[in-house]
Design an enzyme around this catalytic site. Structure first.
Site, mmCIF file in Angstrom:
data_model
loop_
_atom_site.group_PDB
_atom_site.id
_atom_site.type_symbol
_atom_site.label_atom_id
_atom_site.label_comp_id
_atom_site.label_asym_id
_atom_site.label_seq_id
_atom_site.Cartn_x
_atom_site.Cartn_y
_atom_site.Cartn_z
ATOM 1 N N ASN A 134 -11.650 10.512 -7.456
ATOM 2 C CA ASN A 134 -12.087 9.443 -6.549
ATOM 3 C C ASN A 134 -13.079 8.471 -7.201
ATOM 4 O O ASN A 134 -13.314 7.380 -6.691
ATOM 5 C CB ASN A 134 -12.685 10.009 -5.254
ATOM 6 C CG ASN A 134 -11.673 10.668 -4.335
ATOM 7 O OD1 ASN A 134 -12.005 11.596 -3.599
ATOM 8 N ND2 ASN A 134 -10.423 10.213 -4.359
ATOM 9 N N ASP A 141 -8.437 13.962 4.694
ATOM 10 C CA ASP A 141 -7.670 12.836 4.133
ATOM 11 C C ASP A 141 -7.170 11.922 5.245
ATOM 12 O O ASP A 141 -6.913 12.376 6.359
ATOM 13 C CB ASP A 141 -6.492 13.395 3.311
ATOM 14 C CG ASP A 141 -5.965 12.386 2.300
ATOM 15 O OD1 ASP A 141 -6.593 11.313 2.133
ATOM 16 O OD2 ASP A 141 -4.923 12.668 1.672
HETATM 17 C C1 IPE Z 1 -8.197 14.248 -1.799
HETATM 18 O O1 IPE Z 1 -7.843 13.049 -1.174
HETATM 19 C C2 IPE Z 1 -9.654 14.241 -2.127
HETATM 20 C C3 IPE Z 1 -10.553 14.289 -0.983
HETATM 21 C C4 IPE Z 1 -10.212 14.468 0.264
HETATM 22 C C5 IPE Z 1 -11.944 14.142 -1.295
HETATM 23 P P1 IPE Z 1 -7.186 11.858 -2.004
HETATM 24 O O2 IPE Z 1 -6.860 10.815 -1.006
HETATM 25 O O3 IPE Z 1 -8.071 11.474 -3.114
HETATM 26 O O4 IPE Z 1 -5.886 12.560 -2.598
HETATM 27 P P2 IPE Z 1 -4.538 11.961 -3.172
HETATM 28 O O5 IPE Z 1 -4.899 10.883 -4.130
HETATM 29 O O6 IPE Z 1 -3.757 11.404 -2.006
HETATM 30 O O7 IPE Z 1 -3.844 13.124 -3.789
HETATM 31 C C1 IPE Z 2 -10.248 10.693 2.553
HETATM 32 O O1 IPE Z 2 -9.625 9.555 3.015
HETATM 33 C C2 IPE Z 2 -11.641 10.431 2.013
HETATM 34 C C3 IPE Z 2 -11.745 10.517 0.543
HETATM 35 C C4 IPE Z 2 -10.798 10.880 -0.260
HETATM 36 C C5 IPE Z 2 -13.005 10.128 -0.042
HETATM 37 P P1 IPE Z 2 -8.939 8.510 2.040
HETATM 38 O O2 IPE Z 2 -9.969 7.509 1.656
HETATM 39 O O3 IPE Z 2 -8.261 9.194 0.931
HETATM 40 O O4 IPE Z 2 -7.882 7.841 3.029
HETATM 41 P P2 IPE Z 2 -6.385 7.418 2.711
HETATM 42 O O5 IPE Z 2 -5.720 8.582 2.068
HETATM 43 O O6 IPE Z 2 -6.477 6.232 1.803
HETATM 44 O O7 IPE Z 2 -5.815 7.088 4.040
HETATM 45 MG MG MG Z 3 -6.389 9.909 0.664
#
Ligand code: IPE
Ligand code: IPE
Ligand code: MG
Length: 226
Positions: free
Chosen positions: A64, A16
């Protein structure tokens, strides 16, 4: 590395913070995802060196799918190219590659590529790398319950998408968020959690070793008295 004598069998990552990493640099979110692939490579390499048997990555949750079409398309394209690119390394290193998730939501092209890579690495016996793609823990339990009812099975583990894979010993989540976000709800029952503020694209070998040391210092009791 005596402190690493207690190695986990299965380490899983909630990757994340890619978007925030990009925003901090005035870049598009997808740039963070690109850089995040390099962290995946670093973790795979270090795990291989240490002899860790299973590593898995939460790459894309069912939730997602609600992101912008542009980001979803970019992520799926990135996933496809990264898998294709790593295939020779997987084969050369005895890696068995698996994708787990709601495959019905993936494109035909992506599904075909996944099938091909899974088939050509099925004999890998050194380590298993699992990508959780279009996955959610509630989906997994739901589909397991449905198939169990259909077949008259009795053990939910046998029907989960992770059947045959040991439950994670260690779960590492980057970017400071301290939640599970609908990841392996059943399988994480006794997993040790390490949360770090580091954003995923900055999570490399040193950070990983520090998390493994933290794991080695934990006292796992599984409900018993020691
Ligand atoms: C969790 O990350 C899912 C993945 C790393 C694929 P998100 O960025 O989607 O999670 P939330 O929305 O902050 O809980
Ligand atoms: C994790 O990074 C990747 C996925 C969840 C696909 P994010 O895209 O959630 O990055 P933040 O949380 O917006 O920084
Ligand atoms: Mg995220």
């Amino acid at each position: 590395m005596e402190s690493l004598s207690k190695l986990p069998v299965h380490v899983t990552f909630i990757m994340d913070g890619n978007g925030r990493w990009a925003r901090q640099r005035g870049k598009e979110r997808v740039e963070g995802h690109f850089e995040g692939v390099e962290s995946v490579r670093a973790v795979m390499q270090t795990s291989h060196e240490l002899g860790i048997r299973y590593i898995s990555f939460f790459a894309f949750s069912e939730e997602n799918w609600n992101r912008s079409e542009a980001e979803v398309t970019a992520l799926m394209g990135l996933m496809l190219r990264a898998m294709e690119k790593e295939l020779p390394t997987f084969i050369g290193n005895g890696v068995r590659f698996r994708v787990i998730g709601n495959r019905a939501r993936l494109s035909e092209e992506l599904n075909a590529t996944i099938d091909r890579i899974e088939a050509s690495t099925a004999g890998g016996s050194h380590m298993t790398i699992i990508i959780f793609l279009s996955y959610s823990g509630k989906w997994d339990i739901q589909q397991a319950a449905e198939r169990m009812a259909e077949t008259g099975g009795r053990k939910i583990e046998d029907f989960l998408a992770t059947a045959g894979i040991p439950d994670p010993d260690l779960m590492i989540r980057t970017s400071g968020e301290q939640r599970i976000s609908n990841y392996m709800l059943w399988q994480l029952a006794y997993t040790e959690f390490v949360f770090t503020d580091t954003l995923w694209p900055d999570f490399r070998k040193q950070e990983y070793l520090a998390a493994l040391e933290e794991y080695a210092s934990r006292d796992r009791r599984f409900g018993k008295v020691k």
